[in-house]
Structure formats: structure tokens, C-alpha cells
Design a protein around this motif. Structure first.
Motif, PDB file in Angstrom:
ATOM      1  N   PRO A 105      49.343  38.534  41.792  1.00 26.06           N
ATOM      2  CA  PRO A 105      48.645  37.261  42.009  1.00 26.06           C
ATOM      3  C   PRO A 105      49.533  36.154  42.561  1.00 26.06           C
ATOM      4  N   VAL A 131      43.829  34.733  40.604  1.00 24.94           N
ATOM      5  CA  VAL A 131      43.725  35.166  39.207  1.00 24.94           C
ATOM      6  C   VAL A 131      42.390  35.870  38.955  1.00 24.94           C
ATOM      7  N   PHE A 174      42.446  39.269  40.524  1.00 28.16           N
ATOM      8  CA  PHE A 174      43.292  40.179  39.757  1.00 28.16           C
ATOM      9  C   PHE A 174      42.556  40.689  38.518  1.00 28.16           C
ATOM     10  N   ILE A 175      41.922  39.777  37.784  1.00 32.11           N
ATOM     11  CA  ILE A 175      41.211  40.168  36.563  1.00 32.11           C
ATOM     12  C   ILE A 175      40.040  41.086  36.897  1.00 32.11           C
TER      13      ILE A 175
END
Length: 462
Positions: free
Chosen positions: A408, A435, A438-439
Motif C-alpha cells: 500500500p 488501504v 489492500f484490505i
């Protein structure tokens, strides 16, 4: 001041005979003054120059071949642009060229792209020939992959070749450091300079303390030396390298509440689409692990069919769905409304399918196409009420990058640098999108491991 806690029977008591923890400043001083590490730094500085020259000619030649295949050659046979059927023979030729490389040459042309930028041990001097040959002979023909992984292989191979010629002073640890520094110096030439490449090394290594600094310093000094050569030599020769950049971006617009309200779900959608295409490469890689030559050719043709389908459905140049997407990304940023929403969705659909196939079967880098896919999908949503074009482009680049790299911070810094003068206002949305992306990709079930094809060596010479 808060009161000191009252000791109890369960409270651990310090051992008066225990050695004090090591001072990290002392450890770093000892490292910098040790006999071997200063030599590694000098070697990294010296290696940055030849690696930059090699990288410059690599990307310049690849860019020149790409222009010949998709612009000059169609013009020479009577077309003002590549016709709709052009990707079929071009990708068939790419498969025919790549098949003997991945089955007979040491290194098999490099790692399978779906496994990441490395996906295995560093490329050594013996394998670098097949990596360079596979990239230069197939990427210009329309393979939907970027030059970043071959560049890293070229950098590490040259670094280890020089180290071997010097009889490997410093042992395996020095080889690992200089191999990584060589890869970083090479990829920094197309990722906007040393900063992004260094951050990528830091984030990907997952190290800390002295070990992190020991790895980072050679990478920084090699990329710094390489950047000077790469930039100056490019201006002197006038050759184009096709490095990743956005010469023009949409007008600056500070993100407001609408951009964030739309941006978060759009980032999730981009992560799902780009992540789904990326995961497509895993079963393709399992399928091509058997009967590698014939199935490599079949996958190259299948990618050509996807690119051709885009040209047939939209009536546009098939080059837009082929190749790494560097040129198209710059064109989208300069004129984000040039393509209709339907054309953007068709571009994402067919290029994503071709990219997923190439990820599991051909050779190249996985990052560049993901940036275009993320940007195109973000711009397709930019017509939503309250959602701006510039924020859509910025979050699309950041999300597309993080899906593939899993980094990230690197993705946020790369997107920020690409946005140029708009970076400061777009930074909050870029970071949040990275973010979120990425999650969204990491909470999915882990994919089934994909074995590399059985290693084959080139026939021994008599």
C-alpha cells in the motif's frame, strides 16, 4: 505523574545479571565501519552506472520495437493504424518465440508474472539471457505485461555477473545485497526514480532495524547513480524509453465529501475486478505447467483473441487493449473523456482477460497493466454525481497497483508521483484507496498454490 504500579507476585522482575539490550546506534556504526560493508556500498555505486546503461538500451529498444510493430509496420502495408485482426498473428508469433525459451533455455525466460515481480530466486548471470530475449522478442508484439520484471532480472543478473567476475567478495550475503541493489537500480529507471524503488524494497522486505538499513543503503546508492546516467543519457541521445509517466493530468480538484463517498465503494469495485483478473492467472499457470510449449502458444493466441474482440466490439485500435498500457494510461490522463463509458468498460473487460491469461503463461511484469485497468475503471465511474475526474484517476491508479503488489505505501507513493502537481490535494484519497484496495484483496480466501513448471536446462554443448 501517574503512580508507579505496585509489584505483585505475578509481576516479572528484571534479571540484574541479564545483558543490556544492544544499542542500535552502536550496531549501525559497527556495520558501517566493518571491512565488507563499505566495499558493498562502493560496488553498488559503481554497478548503478552500467545497470542504468543496460536498462536504458533495454527499454529504448523495447519501445522502438513496439512502435515498429504497431505503427510503422501497419503503415507500410497500407493501413493508417493496426487493423482489428493484427493481434492474432502478432500474439501467435509471440507464443511461437516464447515456447522454446520457456522449455529449453536456462531460466525459462524469467518467473511466471502471476507470482509477482520475483516469484522465485533472483535471476543470475546464467539465466539473464533468456529473460532479456523473452522480453524483447515478445512484449513488443502485444503481450499484456510490462517491462518491470525483466528489468529487475536484468539488473540482478548483471550485478551478480560482476560479482562473480570479482570472485564474489563477501560471500552469499554480499551477493544477495548486490543482487537486490541491481534489481532496484534497474526498476527505478521506469518507476519515476530512486524513491519509489527504494520504498518498494523497504515495504516488500518486511525487515527492520539494522537489517533494513543494510539492505536499503546499497539500493539507494545504486538507484541514485543509475538515475543520473539514465536521465542524462536519454536527453543526450533523444531516444524514448517509454517509462511510466503522465505528461498531462486532469485539472486539479480538491476531493470533497462526494469524492470520498463514491471513492471508497469504487475502490472496492476496482479491487474486485483487477483482483479477479489477477487470480485468473493462477489456474492458467497450473494449466500451462504441463505441455508447456503448446499451451504457451495457445495462451498467447487466446490473449490475441481478447485484444481482437475489443477492436471488433468498439471499432477502435487494438493497440489500446494490447501491450503494457503505459501509452494508453498517459492518453487517458491527458484526455479522460476521450473514451465513452461503454468503451472504457470494454477496455477493462477484454484487457483484463488478456492480462490474466498472460500473467499465468507468458513473461513480463504484472504492474503496468493493472495501473491502466484501475485508471480506466475509475474514469468509467467518474460520471457519477459528485465524483470528480481527477480523484477517480488517482484512486484508480493507487488501487490497481496495490492489488498486484500488495504494497500500500509503494502504491500510494507511485500514484502520488504520477499525479504530479495534483498530488498534494489527492494524497488523502490516494492513501485511503490504497488501504481499501489492500484490505479488499487480502480478506478474500487465499488462492491455491501454483507450482512452477519443471525446470529445464538448455542442451549441453558437445
Amino acid at each position: 505523574m501517574p503512580a508507579e504500579p505496585t509489584p505483585t507476585e505475578d509481576t516479572p522482575r528484571p534479571d540484574p545479571n541479564a545483558a543490556p539490550p544492544p544499542d542500535p546506534r552502536v550496531a549501525m556504526r559497527n556495520l558501517l565501519l566493518s571491512g565488507g560493508y563499505p566495499k558493498i556500498l562502493v560496488a553498488a555505486l559503481l554497478l548503478g552506472v552500467p545497470i542504468a546503461f543496460a536498462s536504458f538500451f533495454f527499454v529504448s529498444f523495447e519501445h522502438w520495437l513496439q512502435n515498429k510493430v504497431w505503427n510503422d509496420l501497419p503503415d507500410a502495408v497500407g493501413y493508417d493504424r493496426a487493423p482489428w485482426w493484427w493481434p492474432l498473428p502478432a500474439l501467435l508469433l509471440a507464443g511461437l518465440i516464447l515456447a522454446p525459451i520457456v522449455t529449453r533455455m536456462p531460466g525459462r525466460g524469467g518467473h511466471i508474472p502471476v507470482h509477482g515481480l520475483s516469484g522465485g530466486p533472483p535471476i543470475g548471470p546464467r539465466e539473464v539471457t533468456s529473460v532479456v530475449l523473452a522480453a524483447l522478442a515478445t512484449l513488443p508484439l502485444g503481450v499484456v505485461l510490462g517491462p518491470e520484471a525483466p528489468l529487475m532480472g536484468l539488473g540482478s543478473g548483471l550485478a551478480l555477473l560482476v560479482l562473480a567476475a570479482a570472485r564474489n567478495p563477501g560471500g552469499p550475503k554480499a551477493a544477495a545485497l548486490l543482487g537486490t541493489a541491481g534489481s532496484t537500480a534497474a526498476i527505478s529507471t521506469i518507476l519515476g526514480g530512486p524513491i519509489v524503488a527504494a520504498i518498494m524494497v523497504v515495504e516488500a522486505a518486511g525487515l527492520g532495524g539494522t537489517a533494513l538499513t543494510a539492505l536499503l543503503l546499497p539500493c539507494l546508492i545504486a538507484t541514485g547513480a543509475g538515475a543520473v546516467v539514465f536521465t542524462g543519457f536519454g536527453e543526450w541521445t533523444g531516444l524514448s524509453t517509454g517509462g511510466l509517466s503522465l505528461p498531462s493530468v486532469p485539472p486539479n480538484a480538491t476531493p470533497d465529501a462526494g469524492d470520498f463517498l463514491w471513492g471508497i465503494p469504487v475502490a472496492v469495485v476496482i479491487a474486485a475486478v483487477v483482483g479477479g483478473a489477477h487470480r485468473l492467472g493462477l489456474p492458467v499457470a497450473r494449466w500451462t505447467a504441463v505441455n508447456t510449449a503448446s499451451r504457451t502458444i495457445a495462451c498467447a493466441v487466446a490473449a490475441g483473441v481478447c485484444i481482437t474482440a475489443y477492436a471488433v466490439v468498439t471499432g477502435r485500435n487494438p493497440e489500446e487493449a494490447a501491450l503494457s498500457g503505459q501509452i494508453e494510461l498517459g492518453q487517458l490522463a491527458a484526455n479522460p473523456h476521450a473514451l465513452s463509458v461503454g468503451t472504457l468498460i470494454a477496455l477493462v473487460l477484454f484487457k483484463a482477460l488478456a492480462w490474466g491469461i498472460c500473467l499465468g503463461s507468458l513473461r513480463g511484469g504484472p504492474i503496468f497493466p493493472s495501473l491502466l485497468l484501475g485508471a480506466a475503471l475509475g474514469l468509467a465511474f467518474s460520471g457519477l454525481p459528485g465524483f470528480g475526474t481527477t480523484p477517480a484517476l488517482a484512486l484508480g491508479i493507487a488501487t490497481g497497483c496495490v492489488v498486484v503488489t500488495g504494497l500500500p505505501l509503494t502504491s500510494a507513493v507511485l500514484a502520488t508521483l504520477l499525479m504530479g502537481s495534483d498530488s498534494s490535494s489527492q494524497a488523502p484519497l490516494i492513501v485511503i484507496s490504497a488501504v481499501i484496495g489492500f484490505i479488499a484483496t487480502r480478506i478474500a480466501p487465499p488462492p491455491k498454490p501454483t507450482p512452477e513448471p519443471a525446470k529445464t536446462e538448455a542442451p549441453a554443448r558437445a
